[in-house]
Design an enzyme around this catalytic site. Sequence first.
Site, mmCIF file in Angstrom:
data_model
loop_
_atom_site.group_PDB
_atom_site.id
_atom_site.type_symbol
_atom_site.label_atom_id
_atom_site.label_comp_id
_atom_site.label_asym_id
_atom_site.label_seq_id
_atom_site.Cartn_x
_atom_site.Cartn_y
_atom_site.Cartn_z
ATOM 1 C CB CYS A 1 -0.948 -0.007 1.204
ATOM 2 S SG CYS A 1 -0.121 -0.137 2.801
ATOM 3 C CG HIS B 1 -4.028 0.483 4.706
ATOM 4 N ND1 HIS B 1 -3.506 -0.321 3.720
ATOM 5 C CD2 HIS B 1 -5.108 1.098 4.142
ATOM 6 C CE1 HIS B 1 -4.235 -0.200 2.625
ATOM 7 N NE2 HIS B 1 -5.204 0.656 2.855
#
Length: 827
Positions: free
Chosen positions: A359, A725
Amino acid sequence: DFEPFFNRGLVLGLLQRGYGELSNRDPAILDYIQAGLRLIMSCPSVLELFELLQVEALRLCLPRGRKLSLAFCQQLVRSIAHFQSQGSREAELRLYVSQVTQVSGLLRSVWKAEPDTLLPSLQELFAVISAADTSFEPSVALASLVQHIPLQMITVLIRSLTTDPNVKDASMTQALCRMIDWLSWPLAQHVETWVIALLKGLAAVQKFTILIDVTLLKIELVFNRLWFPLVRPGALAVLSHMLLSFQHSPEAFHLIVPHVVSLVHSFKRDGLPSSTAFLMQLTELIHCMMYHYSGFPELYEPILEAVKDMPKPTEDKIKLILSQSAWTSQSSSLPSCLSRLSGKSETGKTGLINLGNTCYMNSVIQALFMATDFRRHVLSLNLNGCNSLMRKLQHLFAFLAHTQREAYAPRIFFEASRPPWFTPRSQQDCSEYLRFLLDRLHEEERTLKALSSTKTSESIMNEESQKQEAVHKAQVFAEAPCMGSEERTLIEKMFGGKLKTTICCLNCKSMSQKEEAFTDLSLAFCPPTSLENVGPKCVERSEVKDDCVVQTNTLATSPAGETLLNNLEVNGGCDTIMNEGTIKDFSTEPNSENTTNSELNKVQDNRDMSQRLVGKNTLSVTDLLNYFLAPEILSGDNKYYCEKCASLQNAEKTMQIIEEPEYLILTLLRFSYDPKCHIRRKILDNVSLPLVLELPVKRATSSLAVVSGGCSVVVHSGVSSESGHYYSYARNVTGPCTVVENELDTEMPREWFLFNDSRVTFTSFQSVQKITSRFPKDTAYVLFYKKQNSTCGFNTNSANGLWVNGDPPLQKDLMDAITKDNKLYLQ
C-alpha cells in the site's frame, strides 16, 4: 359406527401386543388392519392411522446385524437429504421439524446400538453434500444429524477429510458451502463447531483458495442468519471466525458492511437482554474489522454513528482478537481475488492491487498519477525499446489511464522500484519510497544524458553506442516554457526546488550561506516537552535524553549516499529536532542579513511562537511551515564552528525557499523516538489541511508568495511506524490550477477521489479535512500541492495539435499492449 371402534389405541395394541393367541407379527394381524382401513378410507381418522403405521413400520423393520444396519443407516441419510417441508405456515413447519427430529433420533439409536455404522454413515453424508449435481440440492434437514456426532471425533475426522487426496477442491468447497447452509436449521446443535473446525482444518493444510471462495460466497448468508434468534449464536460464531481469519483483503468484510446498520437498529429496537448481548459482540467484531481495514471513511461512518453509544474495545484487545485466527494467504489468494474484479467503477479510475503490504507504493503512485503535468510528461516520452525505470513508470501510467480492469497489478514496476533494503511483503514507509523513486528517476535520466554526451561521431559509433544514442533520444521530453536550463531532469522540473541556508555567528556576525536542491520538505511537530528550557529550533542533546516525544529523522537514506536531490531533513547540528521555520508577513519581512535584534529577543520570539503552536487545538500545515522556516539558535552541544573566530560559537541559522517547485511535496514527520521505551511512536495530532497554501519564496531582489492548490494527500492509518495502512486522496485537476479558498463551498462534485489499493471511490475535500477527527489514527502524512497559475505543462494545444486538455496519445507498442490486455480481460 366402525370408526370410533377402529381407533388409534386398537391399532397400536394390535401392532405392539397382537390379539389373543396371535402375536403382533402374525400376518393375520396385518390382514385385519388392512381390512379395517378399507372400511374407514373416507373418514378423517384414516390419516392419523397412516402416520401411526409409518412409525411402527420403521420400528418393526429395523434390521438386525452390522451389514443390514449399515445399509439401513446409509439409506436413511440419503432419505433425509430429500426431506422437504410441504407447507410454509408455522404449524406446518413445526410438524416438519418435529418429524425430522424423530427420524434423526432413530439414526442416533442405530449408531448407539451399532457404533461401527457411524463412520460409514458420515462418509455417506459427505458424499451427499459434496456431490456436484446441480439438479439436486440436499435438504438442510441433514443438519439434524450433526448434534448426534460425538464432538471428540472432530479432530480425527477433519484431519482425515482435509488430507484425503481423493477429495477434490471443488467437492470440498461444495460440502463446506452446504454445511454453512445448515446454520438455517432451527434446532441444529454444534453445526457452527463443525463448520469452524473444517475452516481451521483447511487453513492448516493451506487450502486458501477454498477458504476464499467459500467465505466470499457465503458470508452474506451467514450474516443474514443474525436476524433470527434461534440460529443467531451459531451464525455469529461462524461470522466471527470467517472475518477474523480472512485478513488479507477487506473484500469479505465489505460484503456485509451495507447490512450492518439496519441490523444494529433492529437489535436496539428489540431491547431484549439477549439482543443487547449479541449487539455488544457484533460491535466488538465490527470495530476490529474497521481497525484492520482502515481507509474507507465513507463506508464506515454510518456504522460508527450507529454504534457510537456501544462500548468500544481497547486497541490492545483489538490486536489480541485480530491475532488469534488469521491465516496467511500468501500469493495463492491473488488469482482467486483477481478473478472477481469487475470493470471500472463509476469513477473511471483504476485501482492498484496490493501485492502484499505494498500500500505504501500504491498510494504514492496514485498521487503521482494524479499530478497531471507530471503524468502527461511521462506519457509523452518516446521510450520505446528502453528498459529504464521511467519506461516502466510510463507503462504503469498508461495502464492506469486506459485499462478496462477495475484494478491493475503493478508487479513489474514494484520489482524495479523497490528499494533494495525494503523487505518484500513487509510494512514500509511511503515517504522513504517516494524519495527513493524520485531520486532513481532523476539519477537515471542524468546518467543517460551523461552517457550520450560522450559519444563520438555517428560514423564511427559501434553498435553499443548506437543503443546509447537511441536511449538518449528516448529521454528527450517536451521542454516547459517556464523552466530555464535544458539540463534539468524531469524530476527537477516537476518537483525540484531550492532552499538557502544561512548561518550567522552571534559573536563576530560573519555569515556562511549554502544552497541546496530539494524534492520534498519534511515538516516536524514542535516538541512541547522541551519548551521550558530551550528555544523552539534547537535542543541540546543533554536536555532531551529523558523526553519521550523527541522528533527524529525516521526516513532512511539510500546506501549509496550520493543522491543529488534530497528531501530537506536539515539538522543543522541538532540531530533530534528537524530544521523548520516561520512564515510571517513575507511581503514586507526584511532579509535575515539585515536583522538587528539581539540574540535574547530572537530566542524569546521563537519560544513565543512555539508556545503559540503548542497551545493551538489544531495545527495547520501553515503552522508547520512556520516552524520549519523559523530561525534556529545553535548552542550547547550544537554550537557552530566559526571559521573567522576559529572556535565553536553560538549562531543563528535561517532557511529560505529561493525557488519553488511545480509540485510541492510536504512530509509531516509524525514518528517520534521514545528514548525511555526505545520505540518509535506516532504523533496523532490533527493537522488542518488548507486547500490553498501560500509558500514564501525569497528571490534575489524580492520576496513573494507562491500560491499552491491542494492536489493529493497520502494518509497513514495506524498508531505506530511499524504497522498500519496507506491510502490517498487526490484531486482531479485537468486544467490550470486556480484553486481559491472559498471553493470548499462551491466544490465541483466528483472532483476528489479516494484511492485505497484496488478500491477507488468519489469523495470530497471536506472528507480529507475531517478524516482525523472522525478516525483518530488516520492522519495526513505526505501532501502534494500544485503551483497555481503555472504556465508550465500541457494545458494548451500540443505541438502536433492532436489533443487538448487531456493525456497525450500513447506510442503504438503501449497502445497495442493495453488493447491486448483489455481483450484478454473481457474474454
